[in-house]
Write a protein that holds these residues in place. Structure first.
Motif, PDB file in Angstrom:
ATOM      1  N   CYS A   9       0.923  -1.181  -0.080  1.00 35.82           N
ATOM      2  CA  CYS A   9       0.127   0.007   0.133  1.00 35.82           C
ATOM      3  C   CYS A   9       0.992   1.284  -0.056  1.00 35.82           C
ATOM      4  CB  CYS A   9      -0.862  -0.027   1.214  1.00 35.82           C
ATOM      5  SG  CYS A   9      -1.969   1.548   1.536  1.00 35.82           S
TER       6      CYS A   9
ATOM      7  N   ASP B 119       0.140   4.238   0.789  1.00 35.88           N
ATOM      8  CA  ASP B 119      -0.737   5.117   1.615  1.00 35.88           C
ATOM      9  C   ASP B 119      -1.788   6.081   0.988  1.00 35.88           C
ATOM     10  OD1 ASP B 119       0.316   4.240   3.790  1.00 35.88           O
ATOM     11  OD2 ASP B 119       2.265   5.265   3.695  1.00 35.88           O
TER      12      ASP B 119
ATOM     13  N   CYS C 212      -6.736   4.716   2.978  1.00 33.44           N
ATOM     14  CA  CYS C 212      -5.681   4.157   1.896  1.00 33.44           C
ATOM     15  C   CYS C 212      -6.152   2.600   1.451  1.00 33.44           C
ATOM     16  CB  CYS C 212      -4.226   4.157   2.420  1.00 33.44           C
ATOM     17  SG  CYS C 212      -3.972   3.075   3.919  1.00 33.44           S
ATOM     18  N   ASP C 213      -5.513   2.141   0.619  1.00 33.62           N
ATOM     19  CA  ASP C 213      -5.876   0.933   0.095  1.00 33.62           C
ATOM     20  C   ASP C 213      -5.860  -0.160   1.261  1.00 33.62           C
ATOM     21  OD1 ASP C 213      -6.209   1.730  -2.553  1.00 33.62           O
ATOM     22  OD2 ASP C 213      -4.366   1.657  -2.887  1.00 33.62           O
ATOM     23  N   CYS C 214      -4.918  -0.260   2.031  1.00 36.50           N
ATOM     24  CA  CYS C 214      -4.929  -1.310   3.007  1.00 36.50           C
ATOM     25  C   CYS C 214      -5.843  -1.196   3.932  1.00 36.50           C
ATOM     26  CB  CYS C 214      -3.423  -1.476   3.450  1.00 36.50           C
ATOM     27  SG  CYS C 214      -2.944  -0.348   4.894  1.00 36.50           S
ATOM     28  N   GLU C 215      -6.385   0.194   4.349  1.00 31.92           N
ATOM     29  CA  GLU C 215      -7.127   0.344   5.310  1.00 31.92           C
ATOM     30  C   GLU C 215      -8.592   0.329   4.910  1.00 31.92           C
ATOM     31  OE1 GLU C 215      -5.241   4.099   7.904  1.00 31.92           O
ATOM     32  OE2 GLU C 215      -6.829   4.510   6.631  1.00 31.92           O
TER      33      GLU C 215
END
Ligand SMILES: [Zn+2]
Length: 106
Positions: free
Chosen positions: A52, A54, A84-87
């Motif tokens: 990711c 961020d 962000c993508d991972c979140e």
């Protein structure tokens, strides 16, 4: 058994409230549950081979490719803890799967 009746009624009420909550969450979705699940699967796959960065770069790619409502999507994802993508994957998928009956089988 009045106690048992009371307990059962309480359970019914709680169950009803829970269903209302889930309905309210679903009403707020910016896209169909299937499209959201598609986004999470896409992120899950993509983040296995890249980190990711961020941002919502991968999420935005998906939004454009699937012609989803971009601004509305991003605003809703951020409101639900996905900055962000991972979140999005870590925080938002749980919210969707909790609100959608039979999410696993969509
Ligand atoms: Zn991230």
């Amino acid at each position: 058994m009045p106690d048992k009746d009371k307990k059962a009624r309480r359970k019914d009420i709680l169950h009803g409230l829970r269903n209302e909550e889930r309905q309210k969450t679903r009403d707020g979705f910016p896209a169909s549950a299937v499209a959201l699940k598609g986004l999470f699967s896409f992120l899950d796959e993509a983040l296995q081979t890249q980190d990711c960065d961020d941002t919502l770069r991968l999420t935005r790619d998906f939004i454009v490719r699937n012609v989803l409502k971009g601004d509305e999507m991003v605003e809703w994802l951020e409101d639900n803890g996905g900055y962000c993508d991972c979140e999005v994957l870590d925080n938002v998928e749980q919210i969707v799967s909790d609100a959608v009956p039979d999410y696993e089988n969509l």
